[in-house]
Design a protein around this motif. Sequence first.
Motif, PDB file in Angstrom:
ATOM      1  N   LEU A  66      42.325  46.887  30.318  1.00  0.00           N
ATOM      2  CA  LEU A  66      42.872  45.546  30.106  1.00  0.00           C
ATOM      3  C   LEU A  66      43.021  44.832  31.449  1.00  0.00           C
ATOM      4  CD1 LEU A  66      44.248  43.455  28.161  1.00  0.00           C
ATOM      5  CD2 LEU A  66      46.390  44.592  28.742  1.00  0.00           C
ATOM      6  N   SER A  67      43.578  45.522  32.421  1.00  0.00           N
ATOM      7  CA  SER A  67      43.778  44.948  33.753  1.00  0.00           C
ATOM      8  C   SER A  67      42.443  44.562  34.399  1.00  0.00           C
ATOM      9  CB  SER A  67      44.531  45.945  34.634  1.00  0.00           C
ATOM     10  OG  SER A  67      44.730  45.422  35.915  1.00  0.00           O
ATOM     11  N   GLU A  81      47.559  38.415  43.283  1.00  0.00           N
ATOM     12  CA  GLU A  81      47.619  39.718  42.613  1.00  0.00           C
ATOM     13  C   GLU A  81      48.949  39.930  41.872  1.00  0.00           C
ATOM     14  OE1 GLU A  81      45.190  42.055  42.328  1.00  0.00           O
ATOM     15  OE2 GLU A  81      43.875  40.621  43.310  1.00  0.00           O
ATOM     16  N   GLU A  82      50.031  39.446  42.444  1.00  0.00           N
ATOM     17  CA  GLU A  82      51.349  39.636  41.828  1.00  0.00           C
ATOM     18  C   GLU A  82      51.418  38.942  40.460  1.00  0.00           C
ATOM     19  OE1 GLU A  82      55.830  38.199  42.735  1.00  0.00           O
ATOM     20  OE2 GLU A  82      54.768  39.125  44.423  1.00  0.00           O
ATOM     21  N   ARG A  83      50.875  37.731  40.370  1.00  0.00           N
ATOM     22  CA  ARG A  83      50.883  37.014  39.085  1.00  0.00           C
ATOM     23  C   ARG A  83      49.995  37.714  38.066  1.00  0.00           C
ATOM     24  NH1 ARG A  83      49.832  30.864  39.535  1.00  0.00           N
ATOM     25  NH2 ARG A  83      50.474  30.964  37.368  1.00  0.00           N
ATOM     26  N   ILE A  84      48.879  38.273  38.526  1.00  0.00           N
ATOM     27  CA  ILE A  84      47.994  39.018  37.628  1.00  0.00           C
ATOM     28  C   ILE A  84      48.727  40.250  37.095  1.00  0.00           C
ATOM     29  CG2 ILE A  84      45.859  40.361  37.462  1.00  0.00           C
ATOM     30  CD1 ILE A  84      44.690  38.452  39.627  1.00  0.00           C
ATOM     31  N   GLU A  85      49.398  40.973  37.975  1.00  0.00           N
ATOM     32  CA  GLU A  85      50.135  42.174  37.567  1.00  0.00           C
ATOM     33  C   GLU A  85      51.255  41.824  36.592  1.00  0.00           C
ATOM     34  OE1 GLU A  85      50.926  46.188  37.238  1.00  0.00           O
ATOM     35  OE2 GLU A  85      49.191  45.197  38.125  1.00  0.00           O
ATOM     36  N   LEU A  91      51.630  41.332  28.912  1.00  0.00           N
ATOM     37  CA  LEU A  91      50.733  41.528  27.773  1.00  0.00           C
ATOM     38  C   LEU A  91      50.883  42.922  27.185  1.00  0.00           C
ATOM     39  CD1 LEU A  91      47.499  39.764  29.096  1.00  0.00           C
ATOM     40  CD2 LEU A  91      49.177  38.859  27.485  1.00  0.00           C
ATOM     41  N   VAL A  92      51.008  43.934  28.046  1.00  0.00           N
ATOM     42  CA  VAL A  92      51.184  45.304  27.563  1.00  0.00           C
ATOM     43  C   VAL A  92      52.499  45.419  26.801  1.00  0.00           C
ATOM     44  CG1 VAL A  92      51.541  47.711  28.260  1.00  0.00           C
ATOM     45  CG2 VAL A  92      49.705  46.370  29.299  1.00  0.00           C
ATOM     46  N   ARG A  93      53.571  44.844  27.341  1.00  0.00           N
ATOM     47  CA  ARG A  93      54.864  44.865  26.629  1.00  0.00           C
ATOM     48  C   ARG A  93      54.744  44.171  25.277  1.00  0.00           C
ATOM     49  NH1 ARG A  93      57.019  44.015  31.727  1.00  0.00           N
ATOM     50  NH2 ARG A  93      57.246  41.788  31.363  1.00  0.00           N
ATOM     51  N   GLY A 109      42.469  40.738  22.045  1.00  0.00           N
ATOM     52  CA  GLY A 109      41.734  39.599  22.604  1.00  0.00           C
ATOM     53  C   GLY A 109      42.496  38.298  22.464  1.00  0.00           C
ATOM     54  N   ARG A 110      43.090  38.071  21.280  1.00  0.00           N
ATOM     55  CA  ARG A 110      43.863  36.836  21.075  1.00  0.00           C
ATOM     56  C   ARG A 110      45.089  36.786  21.988  1.00  0.00           C
ATOM     57  NH1 ARG A 110      42.538  37.834  15.630  1.00  0.00           N
ATOM     58  NH2 ARG A 110      44.554  38.801  15.258  1.00  0.00           N
ATOM     59  N   ILE A 111      45.761  37.924  22.151  1.00  0.00           N
ATOM     60  CA  ILE A 111      46.944  37.978  23.023  1.00  0.00           C
ATOM     61  C   ILE A 111      46.549  37.700  24.472  1.00  0.00           C
ATOM     62  CG2 ILE A 111      48.679  39.552  23.976  1.00  0.00           C
ATOM     63  CD1 ILE A 111      48.792  40.842  21.122  1.00  0.00           C
ATOM     64  N   VAL A 112      45.445  38.303  24.925  1.00  0.00           N
ATOM     65  CA  VAL A 112      44.970  38.100  26.296  1.00  0.00           C
ATOM     66  C   VAL A 112      44.552  36.646  26.498  1.00  0.00           C
ATOM     67  CG1 VAL A 112      43.164  38.694  27.967  1.00  0.00           C
ATOM     68  CG2 VAL A 112      44.288  40.490  26.651  1.00  0.00           C
TER      69      VAL A 112
END
Length: 158
Positions: A66-67, A81-85, A91-93, A109-112
């Motif tokens: 996913l990452s 990078e911090e905003r991506i993390e 999203l995982v939560r 896919g919809r959530i991402v």
Amino acid sequence: MKCPYCGAPDTQVKDSRPTDDGTSIRRRRVCTDCGGRFTTFERVQLRELTVVKRSGRKVAFDRDKLSRSITTALRKRPVDEERIERLVNGLVRQIESLGESEITSEQIGRIVMKGLKALDDVAYVRFASVYRNFSEAKDFTAVLDELSIEDETRVDEE
């Protein structure tokens, strides 16, 4: 923890601290055999998740995959990078909090896409092109039209 350099089974933790967002523990480790240094991250996993692919095949949910897909969509975009993390963690939560042990790849896919849309429109279109399997230029046009309609709606609401 096994050493990624020499494969030795024992490593020592030299330093542990929570990450900035507090969702994981960062551990600096050193191998007792070869002296190699590396970092590991420890995260809470609420449940084992299984992803049901479009073909019906089932695979274990992979946070790193996913990452990587989000990072690919955001390549060469002005997002640190911090905003991506933070996005990936959120999203995982969100996926884990659905309360299901199985989730479809379409749901993920919809959530991402929703998360990317809030973060960066270009990354959203890039991800959509893979997720929706674009085959023609008109597919891109349709997504861009959706974005422009939503932008106009936001401006009207303000």
